[in-house]
Write an enzyme that holds these catalytic residues in place. Sequence first.
Site, mmCIF file in Angstrom:
data_model
loop_
_atom_site.group_PDB
_atom_site.id
_atom_site.type_symbol
_atom_site.label_atom_id
_atom_site.label_comp_id
_atom_site.label_asym_id
_atom_site.label_seq_id
_atom_site.Cartn_x
_atom_site.Cartn_y
_atom_site.Cartn_z
ATOM 1 C CE LYS A 1 -1.555 2.718 4.387
ATOM 2 N NZ LYS A 1 -1.475 2.952 2.909
ATOM 3 C CG PHE B 1 0.208 6.435 -6.054
ATOM 4 C CD1 PHE B 1 0.779 6.275 -4.798
ATOM 5 C CD2 PHE B 1 0.681 5.633 -7.089
ATOM 6 C CE1 PHE B 1 1.806 5.376 -4.563
ATOM 7 C CE2 PHE B 1 1.710 4.716 -6.874
ATOM 8 C CZ PHE B 1 2.271 4.588 -5.605
ATOM 9 N NE ARG C 1 3.493 -6.652 2.108
ATOM 10 C CZ ARG C 1 3.406 -5.473 1.491
ATOM 11 N NH1 ARG C 1 3.639 -4.341 2.170
ATOM 12 N NH2 ARG C 1 3.085 -5.390 0.231
ATOM 13 N NE ARG D 1 -3.282 -3.053 2.046
ATOM 14 C CZ ARG D 1 -2.002 -2.949 1.693
ATOM 15 N NH1 ARG D 1 -1.485 -3.800 0.800
ATOM 16 N NH2 ARG D 1 -1.239 -2.009 2.224
ATOM 17 C CG HIS E 1 2.992 0.657 6.054
ATOM 18 N ND1 HIS E 1 3.582 0.576 4.816
ATOM 19 C CD2 HIS E 1 3.990 0.428 6.962
ATOM 20 C CE1 HIS E 1 4.891 0.335 4.975
ATOM 21 N NE2 HIS E 1 5.153 0.238 6.265
HETATM 22 O O1 CDP Z 1 1.106 -0.809 0.940
HETATM 23 P P1 CDP Z 1 1.853 -1.765 0.041
HETATM 24 O O2 CDP Z 1 3.254 -2.073 0.525
HETATM 25 O O3 CDP Z 1 1.063 -3.007 -0.253
HETATM 26 O O4 CDP Z 1 1.993 -1.036 -1.386
HETATM 27 P P2 CDP Z 1 3.073 -0.022 -1.961
HETATM 28 O O5 CDP Z 1 3.277 -0.359 -3.411
HETATM 29 O O6 CDP Z 1 4.284 0.034 -1.097
HETATM 30 O O7 CDP Z 1 2.291 1.379 -1.934
HETATM 31 C C1 CDP Z 1 2.189 2.096 -0.725
HETATM 32 C C2 CDP Z 1 0.813 2.718 -0.661
HETATM 33 O O8 CDP Z 1 0.669 3.634 -1.748
HETATM 34 C C3 CDP Z 1 -0.361 1.741 -0.831
HETATM 35 O O9 CDP Z 1 -0.690 1.070 0.370
HETATM 36 C C4 CDP Z 1 -1.448 2.682 -1.289
HETATM 37 O O10 CDP Z 1 -1.969 3.423 -0.179
HETATM 38 C C5 CDP Z 1 -0.682 3.652 -2.180
HETATM 39 N N1 CDP Z 1 -0.738 3.270 -3.614
HETATM 40 C C6 CDP Z 1 -1.646 3.923 -4.452
HETATM 41 O O11 CDP Z 1 -2.394 4.783 -4.005
HETATM 42 N N2 CDP Z 1 -1.716 3.591 -5.801
HETATM 43 C C7 CDP Z 1 -0.903 2.646 -6.309
HETATM 44 N N3 CDP Z 1 -0.979 2.332 -7.600
HETATM 45 C C8 CDP Z 1 0.016 1.984 -5.478
HETATM 46 C C9 CDP Z 1 0.074 2.314 -4.121
HETATM 47 MG MG MG Z 2 4.973 -0.980 0.580
#
Ligand code: CDP
Ligand code: MG
Length: 133
Positions: free
Chosen positions: A9, A57, A85, A102, A115
């Site tokens: 990112k 968000f 992952r 992370r 991502h």
């Molecule tokens: O990236 P990942 O697949 O682990 O998580 P996601 O649930 O698919 O969410 C995508 C992205 O949204 C995250 O990587 C965060 O950048 C953002 N996010 C956030 O800002 N606040 C949350 N509560 C959940 C996700």
């Molecule tokens: Mg995701």
Amino acid sequence: MEQTFIIIKPEAVQRGLVGEILRRFEAKGLKIRRLEMRQISEEVAREHYGHHADKPFFPELLQAITAGPAVLGVLEGPDCIRHVRNLVGATNPLEAQPGTIRGDFATELPYTIVHAADSPEAAAAEIQRFFGS
Ligand code: CDP
Ligand code: MG
């Protein structure tokens, strides 16, 4: 062989973490099949994160992913999707374990550094969306 899709990112590119992140994937034994630095447009970002469009968000997430150039990649290897992952760690940086990307480099949402596709269906769709094949 299984493939997955990743985005390093903009916040990670800006912090100079591209080499370190790719090093971790390569050290694991995964192959880099595609790699490109690209500015993600708001239109493509809305599509990529469309399943989060109703979340509070979402605007901040769109802002973060379009804030500057990102590095997009396709990685390949056995069980690549789950391995990546695991290397990336939990979504919330507070829950991501030290030793994960992370856990080592992120402090707060939405700045999650990387991502990574979360299923074979998502990986195929995202590779198609960003690389066209
Ligand atoms: O990236 P990942 O697949 O682990 O998580 P996601 O649930 O698919 O969410 C995508 C992205 O949204 C995250 O990587 C965060 O950048 C953002 N996010 C956030 O800002 N606040 C949350 N509560 C959940 C996700
Ligand atoms: Mg995701």
